[in-house]
Write a protein that holds these residues in place. Structure first.
Motif, PDB file in Angstrom:
ATOM      1  N   ASP A  15       0.844  -1.279  -0.065  1.00  0.00           N
ATOM      2  CA  ASP A  15      -0.089  -0.076  -0.103  1.00  0.00           C
ATOM      3  C   ASP A  15       0.782   1.434   0.066  1.00  0.00           C
ATOM      4  OD1 ASP A  15      -2.332  -1.457  -0.169  1.00  0.00           O
ATOM      5  OD2 ASP A  15      -2.718  -1.164   2.148  1.00  0.00           O
ATOM      6  N   ILE A  16       1.841   1.361   0.737  1.00  0.00           N
ATOM      7  CA  ILE A  16       2.848   2.442   0.880  1.00  0.00           C
ATOM      8  C   ILE A  16       3.566   2.611  -0.672  1.00  0.00           C
ATOM      9  CG2 ILE A  16       4.850   3.441   2.278  1.00  0.00           C
ATOM     10  CD1 ILE A  16       3.541   2.262   4.733  1.00  0.00           C
ATOM     11  N   ALA A  17       4.265   1.498  -1.206  1.00  0.00           N
ATOM     12  CA  ALA A  17       4.669   1.442  -2.193  1.00  0.00           C
ATOM     13  C   ALA A  17       3.959   2.150  -3.472  1.00  0.00           C
ATOM     14  CB  ALA A  17       5.324   0.173  -2.503  1.00  0.00           C
ATOM     15  N   ASN A  18       2.472   1.612  -3.220  1.00  0.00           N
ATOM     16  CA  ASN A  18       1.696   1.955  -4.260  1.00  0.00           C
ATOM     17  C   ASN A  18       1.385   3.577  -4.236  1.00  0.00           C
ATOM     18  OD1 ASN A  18       1.281  -0.264  -6.231  1.00  0.00           O
ATOM     19  ND2 ASN A  18      -0.022  -1.169  -4.822  1.00  0.00           N
ATOM     20  N   SER A  19       1.248   3.930  -3.260  1.00  0.00           N
ATOM     21  CA  SER A  19       1.001   5.423  -3.111  1.00  0.00           C
ATOM     22  C   SER A  19       2.130   6.226  -3.675  1.00  0.00           C
ATOM     23  CB  SER A  19       0.860   5.992  -1.662  1.00  0.00           C
ATOM     24  OG  SER A  19       2.325   6.009  -1.055  1.00  0.00           O
ATOM     25  N   TYR A  20       3.403   5.724  -3.988  1.00  0.00           N
ATOM     26  CA  TYR A  20       4.278   6.352  -4.935  1.00  0.00           C
ATOM     27  C   TYR A  20       4.324   5.860  -6.252  1.00  0.00           C
ATOM     28  CZ  TYR A  20       6.181   7.796  -0.222  1.00  0.00           C
ATOM     29  OH  TYR A  20       6.223   8.485   0.862  1.00  0.00           O
ATOM     30  N   ARG A  21       4.034   4.699  -6.315  1.00  0.00           N
ATOM     31  CA  ARG A  21       3.879   3.971  -7.955  1.00  0.00           C
ATOM     32  C   ARG A  21       2.825   4.599  -8.686  1.00  0.00           C
ATOM     33  NH1 ARG A  21       3.280  -1.766  -8.130  1.00  0.00           N
ATOM     34  NH2 ARG A  21       4.604  -1.520 -10.190  1.00  0.00           N
ATOM     35  N   LYS A  22       1.728   4.804  -8.127  1.00  0.00           N
ATOM     36  CA  LYS A  22       0.801   5.507  -8.901  1.00  0.00           C
ATOM     37  C   LYS A  22       1.113   6.495  -9.534  1.00  0.00           C
ATOM     38  CE  LYS A  22      -2.389   5.332  -5.223  1.00  0.00           C
ATOM     39  NZ  LYS A  22      -3.384   5.456  -4.693  1.00  0.00           N
ATOM     40  N   ARG A  23       2.063   7.466  -9.129  1.00  0.00           N
ATOM     41  CA  ARG A  23       2.442   8.711  -9.713  1.00  0.00           C
ATOM     42  C   ARG A  23       3.765   8.326 -10.485  1.00  0.00           C
ATOM     43  NH1 ARG A  23       2.608  12.222  -4.220  1.00  0.00           N
ATOM     44  NH2 ARG A  23       2.732  10.078  -3.533  1.00  0.00           N
ATOM     45  N   TYR A  24       4.712   7.651  -9.930  1.00  0.00           N
ATOM     46  CA  TYR A  24       6.175   7.692 -10.457  1.00  0.00           C
ATOM     47  C   TYR A  24       6.439   6.325 -11.101  1.00  0.00           C
ATOM     48  CZ  TYR A  24       6.070  11.453  -7.225  1.00  0.00           C
ATOM     49  OH  TYR A  24       5.779  12.703  -6.265  1.00  0.00           O
ATOM     50  N   PRO A 114      18.896  -6.103  -4.336  1.00  0.00           N
ATOM     51  CA  PRO A 114      17.330  -6.363  -3.816  1.00  0.00           C
ATOM     52  C   PRO A 114      16.803  -5.178  -3.595  1.00  0.00           C
ATOM     53  CG  PRO A 114      18.760  -7.382  -2.282  1.00  0.00           C
ATOM     54  CD  PRO A 114      19.726  -6.935  -3.317  1.00  0.00           C
ATOM     55  N   HIS A 115      15.552  -4.752  -4.001  1.00  0.00           N
ATOM     56  CA  HIS A 115      15.089  -3.659  -3.774  1.00  0.00           C
ATOM     57  C   HIS A 115      13.474  -3.529  -4.298  1.00  0.00           C
ATOM     58  CE1 HIS A 115      15.817  -3.325  -8.041  1.00  0.00           C
ATOM     59  NE2 HIS A 115      14.846  -2.538  -8.040  1.00  0.00           N
ATOM     60  N   LEU A 116      12.748  -2.617  -3.717  1.00  0.00           N
ATOM     61  CA  LEU A 116      11.259  -2.254  -4.157  1.00  0.00           C
ATOM     62  C   LEU A 116      11.141  -1.165  -4.733  1.00  0.00           C
ATOM     63  CD1 LEU A 116       8.252  -3.450  -3.762  1.00  0.00           C
ATOM     64  CD2 LEU A 116       8.301  -2.426  -1.612  1.00  0.00           C
ATOM     65  N   THR A 117      10.989  -1.281  -6.024  1.00  0.00           N
ATOM     66  CA  THR A 117      10.713  -0.062  -6.971  1.00  0.00           C
ATOM     67  C   THR A 117       9.506   0.867  -6.663  1.00  0.00           C
ATOM     68  OG1 THR A 117      12.191  -1.069  -8.742  1.00  0.00           O
ATOM     69  CG2 THR A 117      10.632   0.629  -9.404  1.00  0.00           C
ATOM     70  N   ILE A 118       9.778   2.061  -6.627  1.00  0.00           N
ATOM     71  CA  ILE A 118       8.789   3.013  -6.320  1.00  0.00           C
ATOM     72  C   ILE A 118       8.410   4.073  -7.272  1.00  0.00           C
ATOM     73  CG2 ILE A 118       8.163   2.574  -3.763  1.00  0.00           C
ATOM     74  CD1 ILE A 118       9.739   5.322  -3.460  1.00  0.00           C
ATOM     75  N   GLY A 119       9.511   3.991  -8.434  1.00  0.00           N
ATOM     76  CA  GLY A 119       9.494   4.907  -9.414  1.00  0.00           C
ATOM     77  C   GLY A 119      10.322   4.689 -10.312  1.00  0.00           C
ATOM     78  N   GLN A 120      10.248   4.707 -11.624  1.00  0.00           N
ATOM     79  CA  GLN A 120      10.996   4.430 -12.790  1.00  0.00           C
ATOM     80  C   GLN A 120      10.587   5.283 -13.973  1.00  0.00           C
ATOM     81  OE1 GLN A 120      10.991   0.159 -14.047  1.00  0.00           O
ATOM     82  NE2 GLN A 120       9.244   0.166 -12.907  1.00  0.00           N
ATOM     83  N   SER A 121      11.606   5.029 -14.978  1.00  0.00           N
ATOM     84  CA  SER A 121      11.411   5.808 -16.161  1.00  0.00           C
ATOM     85  C   SER A 121      10.942   7.376 -16.088  1.00  0.00           C
ATOM     86  CB  SER A 121      10.345   5.377 -17.126  1.00  0.00           C
ATOM     87  OG  SER A 121      10.473   3.749 -17.325  1.00  0.00           O
ATOM     88  N   ASP A 124      15.522  13.312 -15.793  1.00  0.00           N
ATOM     89  CA  ASP A 124      16.363  13.522 -14.676  1.00  0.00           C
ATOM     90  C   ASP A 124      15.845  14.346 -13.749  1.00  0.00           C
ATOM     91  OD1 ASP A 124      18.265  11.816 -15.729  1.00  0.00           O
ATOM     92  OD2 ASP A 124      19.306  13.408 -16.739  1.00  0.00           O
ATOM     93  N   ASP A 125      15.220  15.595 -14.296  1.00  0.00           N
ATOM     94  CA  ASP A 125      14.554  16.507 -13.573  1.00  0.00           C
ATOM     95  C   ASP A 125      13.696  15.912 -12.557  1.00  0.00           C
ATOM     96  OD1 ASP A 125      16.168  18.657 -14.660  1.00  0.00           O
ATOM     97  OD2 ASP A 125      14.671  19.154 -15.930  1.00  0.00           O
ATOM     98  N   GLU A 126      12.790  15.221 -12.870  1.00  0.00           N
ATOM     99  CA  GLU A 126      11.520  14.403 -12.101  1.00  0.00           C
ATOM    100  C   GLU A 126      12.396  13.872 -10.984  1.00  0.00           C
ATOM    101  OE1 GLU A 126       7.172  12.473 -12.601  1.00  0.00           O
ATOM    102  OE2 GLU A 126       8.582  12.165 -14.138  1.00  0.00           O
TER     103      GLU A 126
END
Length: 174
Positions: A15-24, A114-121, A124-126
């Motif tokens: 849930d916490i990861a998705n709160s960021y992943r939705k945007r990033y 090992p990691h849990l991605t919360i933002g990708q692609s 550079d500025d973002e």
């Protein structure tokens, strides 16, 4: 067919990861938050049964363990990825090494971190804006890792579980 192997953390972490992943994270709708144990690879039906036997053996040799996420980090400049880092990556590295043997041994493009991605692609500025604000945040999340999953990719690019492998509850912690 394209396969991958991953761990899905408990719902509170997702849930916490998705709160960021939705945007990033543009892959938000393709797969739930996860820790990749083996990056995507091609495998045909003949290899699948051997892989399942191998993964079952790995699961029986591995004890469940706890994973803690304490901070945000990035792979920049190699990749514009933001992730929750794992406080003690050793159990994941051990599991990764066991999985990436025998019939599942493949050359890897990157060292295993090992990691849990919360933002990708991200541009550079973002990336710098998001990482700049998130690195000031403290995280104290944990999840019990008691299984991993063999996933396969559907035609629409999404991933789904082919089979789950329960770690050995009776195995003494390494």
């Amino acid at each position: 067919m394209k396969y991958g192997i991953a761990v899905f953390p408990e719902k509170k972490v997702q849930d916490i990861a998705n709160s960021y992943r939705k945007r990033y994270d543009p892959h938000y709708s393709l797969i739930p938050p996860h820790i990749t144990l083996k990056q995507a690879f091609e495998m045909d039906d003949d290899q699948l049964s051997r892989a399942i036997v191998h993964l079952d053996q790995v699961a029986q040799q591995t004890s469940p363990f706890e994973a803690r996420f304490t901070k945000v980090s990035t792979f920049h400049p190699t990749n514009n990825v933001i992730f929750l880092s794992i406080a003690d990556p050793a159990p994941f590295k051990s599991l990764h090494e066991k999985i990436n043997q025998g019939c599942l041994q493949h050359e890897e493009s990157y060292d295993f971190i090992p990691h849990l991605t919360i933002g990708q692609s991200l541009s550079d500025d973002e990336l710098h804006d998001v990482y700049g604000s998130l690195r000031m945040s403290t995280f104290d999340l944990s999840t019990r890792v008691d299984c991993f999953h063999l996933l396969y990719q559907l035609e629409n690019g999404s991933w789904t579980i082919y089979q789950s492998f329960l770690l050995n509850q009776d195995q003494v912690q390494e």
